[in-house]
Design a protein around this motif. Structure first.
Motif, PDB file in Angstrom:
ATOM      1  N   LEU A 240       0.699  -1.094  -0.088  1.00 36.96           N
ATOM      2  CA  LEU A 240      -0.056   0.028  -0.040  1.00 36.96           C
ATOM      3  C   LEU A 240       0.949   1.380  -0.033  1.00 36.96           C
ATOM      4  CD1 LEU A 240      -2.748  -1.080   2.441  1.00 36.96           C
ATOM      5  CD2 LEU A 240      -2.773  -1.171  -0.038  1.00 36.96           C
ATOM      6  N   GLY A 241       1.362   1.887  -1.094  1.00 32.40           N
ATOM      7  CA  GLY A 241       2.168   2.871  -1.419  1.00 32.40           C
ATOM      8  C   GLY A 241       3.440   2.667  -0.845  1.00 32.40           C
ATOM      9  N   SER A 242       3.911   3.509   0.095  1.00 30.68           N
ATOM     10  CA  SER A 242       5.205   3.219   0.614  1.00 30.68           C
ATOM     11  C   SER A 242       5.101   2.991   2.107  1.00 30.68           C
ATOM     12  CB  SER A 242       6.095   4.583   0.308  1.00 30.68           C
ATOM     13  OG  SER A 242       5.328   6.086   0.746  1.00 30.68           O
ATOM     14  N   SER A 243       4.218   2.242   2.640  1.00 29.29           N
ATOM     15  CA  SER A 243       3.929   2.170   3.900  1.00 29.29           C
ATOM     16  C   SER A 243       5.023   1.334   4.736  1.00 29.29           C
ATOM     17  CB  SER A 243       2.423   1.395   4.078  1.00 29.29           C
ATOM     18  OG  SER A 243       2.312   0.239   3.560  1.00 29.29           O
ATOM     19  N   GLY A 244       5.691   0.409   3.829  1.00 31.88           N
ATOM     20  CA  GLY A 244       6.510  -0.242   4.488  1.00 31.88           C
ATOM     21  C   GLY A 244       5.951  -1.640   5.140  1.00 31.88           C
ATOM     22  N   VAL A 245       5.014  -1.973   4.400  1.00 33.56           N
ATOM     23  CA  VAL A 245       4.283  -3.063   4.841  1.00 33.56           C
ATOM     24  C   VAL A 245       3.826  -4.046   3.609  1.00 33.56           C
ATOM     25  CG1 VAL A 245       2.784  -4.566   6.281  1.00 33.56           C
ATOM     26  CG2 VAL A 245       3.418  -2.424   7.255  1.00 33.56           C
ATOM     27  N   ARG A 246       4.361  -5.226   3.324  1.00 29.40           N
ATOM     28  CA  ARG A 246       3.809  -6.128   2.326  1.00 29.40           C
ATOM     29  C   ARG A 246       2.937  -7.219   3.063  1.00 29.40           C
ATOM     30  NH1 ARG A 246       8.395  -7.588   0.789  1.00 29.40           N
ATOM     31  NH2 ARG A 246       8.620  -9.756   1.386  1.00 29.40           N
TER      32      ARG A 246
ATOM     33  N   GLY B 298      11.392   0.770  10.814  1.00 29.10           N
ATOM     34  CA  GLY B 298      10.673   2.144  10.544  1.00 29.10           C
ATOM     35  C   GLY B 298       9.253   2.406  10.577  1.00 29.10           C
ATOM     36  N   TYR B 299       8.658   1.287  10.274  1.00 35.56           N
ATOM     37  CA  TYR B 299       7.110   1.297  10.204  1.00 35.56           C
ATOM     38  C   TYR B 299       6.382   1.601  11.413  1.00 35.56           C
ATOM     39  CZ  TYR B 299       2.265   0.127   9.260  1.00 35.56           C
ATOM     40  OH  TYR B 299       0.988   0.191   9.039  1.00 35.56           O
ATOM     41  N   THR B 300       5.376   2.487  11.219  1.00 30.15           N
ATOM     42  CA  THR B 300       4.813   2.766  12.455  1.00 30.15           C
ATOM     43  C   THR B 300       3.148   2.615  11.900  1.00 30.15           C
ATOM     44  OG1 THR B 300       6.352   3.989  13.613  1.00 30.15           O
ATOM     45  CG2 THR B 300       3.961   4.015  14.477  1.00 30.15           C
ATOM     46  N   SER B 301       2.344   1.869  12.428  1.00 28.62           N
ATOM     47  CA  SER B 301       0.796   2.052  12.093  1.00 28.62           C
ATOM     48  C   SER B 301      -0.008   3.217  12.845  1.00 28.62           C
ATOM     49  CB  SER B 301       0.420   0.702  12.432  1.00 28.62           C
ATOM     50  OG  SER B 301      -0.082   0.663  13.767  1.00 28.62           O
ATOM     51  N   ASP B 302      -1.208   3.511  12.406  1.00 30.24           N
ATOM     52  CA  ASP B 302      -1.832   4.117  12.987  1.00 30.24           C
ATOM     53  C   ASP B 302      -2.560   3.491  14.231  1.00 30.24           C
ATOM     54  OD1 ASP B 302      -1.889   5.978  10.855  1.00 30.24           O
ATOM     55  OD2 ASP B 302      -3.460   5.278   9.903  1.00 30.24           O
TER      56      ASP B 302
ATOM     57  N   ASP C 229       6.910  -3.442  18.086  1.00 29.76           N
ATOM     58  CA  ASP C 229       6.545  -2.962  19.534  1.00 29.76           C
ATOM     59  C   ASP C 229       4.853  -2.790  19.216  1.00 29.76           C
ATOM     60  OD1 ASP C 229       8.721  -2.688  20.620  1.00 29.76           O
ATOM     61  OD2 ASP C 229       8.963  -0.495  20.250  1.00 29.76           O
ATOM     62  N   PHE C 230       4.012  -3.628  20.154  1.00 25.00           N
ATOM     63  CA  PHE C 230       2.670  -3.727  19.971  1.00 25.00           C
ATOM     64  C   PHE C 230       2.105  -2.821  20.976  1.00 25.00           C
ATOM     65  CE2 PHE C 230      -1.199  -5.955  21.581  1.00 25.00           C
ATOM     66  CZ  PHE C 230      -2.004  -5.486  20.449  1.00 25.00           C
ATOM     67  N   THR C 231       1.233  -1.936  20.728  1.00 24.31           N
ATOM     68  CA  THR C 231       0.628  -1.098  21.637  1.00 24.31           C
ATOM     69  C   THR C 231      -0.996  -1.498  21.741  1.00 24.31           C
ATOM     70  OG1 THR C 231       2.166   0.689  21.312  1.00 24.31           O
ATOM     71  CG2 THR C 231      -0.078   1.360  22.325  1.00 24.31           C
TER      72      THR C 231
ATOM     73  N   ARG D  88     -10.568  -2.128  21.209  1.00 28.31           N
ATOM     74  CA  ARG D  88      -9.576  -1.448  21.955  1.00 28.31           C
ATOM     75  C   ARG D  88      -8.597  -0.716  21.274  1.00 28.31           C
ATOM     76  NH1 ARG D  88      -7.485  -6.213  26.247  1.00 28.31           N
ATOM     77  NH2 ARG D  88      -6.473  -4.410  27.179  1.00 28.31           N
ATOM     78  N   SER D  89      -8.215   0.519  21.759  1.00 29.82           N
ATOM     79  CA  SER D  89      -6.990   1.181  21.024  1.00 29.82           C
ATOM     80  C   SER D  89      -5.937   0.510  20.701  1.00 29.82           C
ATOM     81  CB  SER D  89      -6.871   2.547  21.612  1.00 29.82           C
ATOM     82  OG  SER D  89      -5.649   3.234  20.918  1.00 29.82           O
ATOM     83  N   HIS D  90      -5.274   0.077  19.313  1.00 29.63           N
ATOM     84  CA  HIS D  90      -4.069  -0.808  19.260  1.00 29.63           C
ATOM     85  C   HIS D  90      -3.503  -0.339  17.902  1.00 29.63           C
ATOM     86  CE1 HIS D  90      -7.452  -2.432  16.517  1.00 29.63           C
ATOM     87  NE2 HIS D  90      -6.723  -2.783  15.729  1.00 29.63           N
ATOM     88  N   GLY D  91      -2.274  -0.718  17.864  1.00 32.36           N
ATOM     89  CA  GLY D  91      -1.233  -0.492  16.866  1.00 32.36           C
ATOM     90  C   GLY D  91       0.201  -0.990  16.880  1.00 32.36           C
ATOM     91  N   TRP D  92       0.991  -1.026  15.957  1.00 30.14           N
ATOM     92  CA  TRP D  92       2.322  -1.410  16.057  1.00 30.14           C
ATOM     93  C   TRP D  92       3.426  -0.711  15.372  1.00 30.14           C
ATOM     94  CZ3 TRP D  92      -1.253  -5.906  14.310  1.00 30.14           C
ATOM     95  CH2 TRP D  92      -1.087  -5.881  12.835  1.00 30.14           C
ATOM     96  N   SER D  93       4.393  -1.043  15.660  1.00 27.80           N
ATOM     97  CA  SER D  93       5.527  -0.378  14.856  1.00 27.80           C
ATOM     98  C   SER D  93       6.888  -1.417  14.899  1.00 27.80           C
ATOM     99  CB  SER D  93       6.101   1.007  15.340  1.00 27.80           C
ATOM    100  OG  SER D  93       6.561   0.629  16.916  1.00 27.80           O
TER     101      SER D  93
END
Length: 204
Positions: free
Chosen positions: A96-102, A125-129, A147-149, A169-174
Motif C-alpha cells: 500500500l504505497g510506501s507504507s513499509g508493509v507487504r 521504521g514502520y509505524t501504524s496508525d 512494538d505492540f501497543t 480497544r485502541s491498538h497499533g504496532w511499529s
C-alpha cells in the motif's frame, strides 16, 4: 492427490446450508420465530433446516436469505477441499504505497467465512496508525520484533509471541528495530467485501 493423502468419502460433510443459516441468524441475534415469520415459513420447518433435517427449495432459501439480510449466494457454492489451500509463491501479495508493509493473503473465500488472514512483512521504521474498530484480531510474530501497543501500553513482541484482542480497544504496532519483522495476522474484518458489507480497513 498430493503427498499421498487418501480420499475418505465418509469425511465429506453435506451438512452445510443449515449450519450457515443458524450461524448467520445467531450473529444477527434473531430468534427462530423472527426469521420464520419474515421468511413466511413455520418455526418447526426452519428448525429442521438449521439442523439439516430438511432441505429447503431454492425459493424458500431465497426467502430465508432475505430475512437474514443476504442473498442466496451467501449459502450456496460449497467449496471443494482443495479450495481452502494456498501455496507458497502463488498467494496474492500487495503493497500500500510506501507504507513499509507487504501483505500476503493466506485466507480463502467461501460462503459463511468469518476470518481474514495475512502474513505481514514489516520493514524497519514502520509505524501504524492507532485505531479501534469492530471485531477481534490475533497477531503472531514469526520472525523479528515489533512494538505492540494496546490501550496505550507498549509491549515488545518477538518470535513466538502473540496477542489476541478485541479490536474495539485502541491498538497499533511499529518496527523500530534493525531487522525486518514477519507477523501472522488473523481477524474478523471483512477487508475486501468478500463476505458482504463490512469494514474496508486493512490490518494495523
Amino acid at each position: 492427490m498430493r503427498g499421498g493423502c487418501p480420499v475418505d468419502a465418509s469425511s465429506i460433510d453435506d451438512a452445510w446450508i443449515g449450519n450457515m443459516i443458524r450461524t448467520r441468524r445467531q450473529k444477527l441475534d434473531l430468534t427462530l420465530q423472527e426469521v420464520s415469520k419474515e421468511a413466511g415459513i413455520s418455526v418447526g420447518y426452519l428448525s429442521l433446516i438449521e439442523r439439516d433435517k430438511a432441505t429447503p427449495t431454492l425459493t424458500t432459501l431465497a426467502r430465508i436469505a432475505a430475512a437474514l439480510g443476504v442473498g442466496v449466494d451467501a449459502f450456496v457454492g460449497k467449496p471443494q477441499p482443495a479450495d481452502c489451500i494456498t501455496r507458497s509463491g502463488e498467494r496474492p501479495q500487495f503493497l500500500l504505497g510506501s507504507s513499509g508493509v507487504r501483505y500476503e493473503r493466506l485466507g480463502a473465500v467461501f460462503p459463511g467465512a468469518e476470518l481474514s488472514c495475512f502474513k505481514l512483512t514489516i520493514d524497519q521504521g514502520y509505524t501504524s496508525d492507532t485505531t479501534g474498530h469492530i471485531g477481534e484480531e490475533t497477531i503472531y510474530v514469526l520472525s523479528g520484533r515489533i512494538d505492540f501497543t494496546l490501550d496505550g501500553q507498549c509491549m515488545e513482541l518477538g518470535p513466538g509471541d502473540s496477542a489476541h484482542y478485541d479490536s474495539h480497544r485502541s491498538h497499533g504496532w511499529s518496527n523500530p528495530y534493525v531487522e525486518t519483522a514477519e507477523v501472522l495476522w488473523t481477524g474478523t474484518i471483512d477487508l475486501f467485501g468478500d463476505r458482504g458489507a463490512g469494514s474496508e480497513q486493512r490490518p494495523k
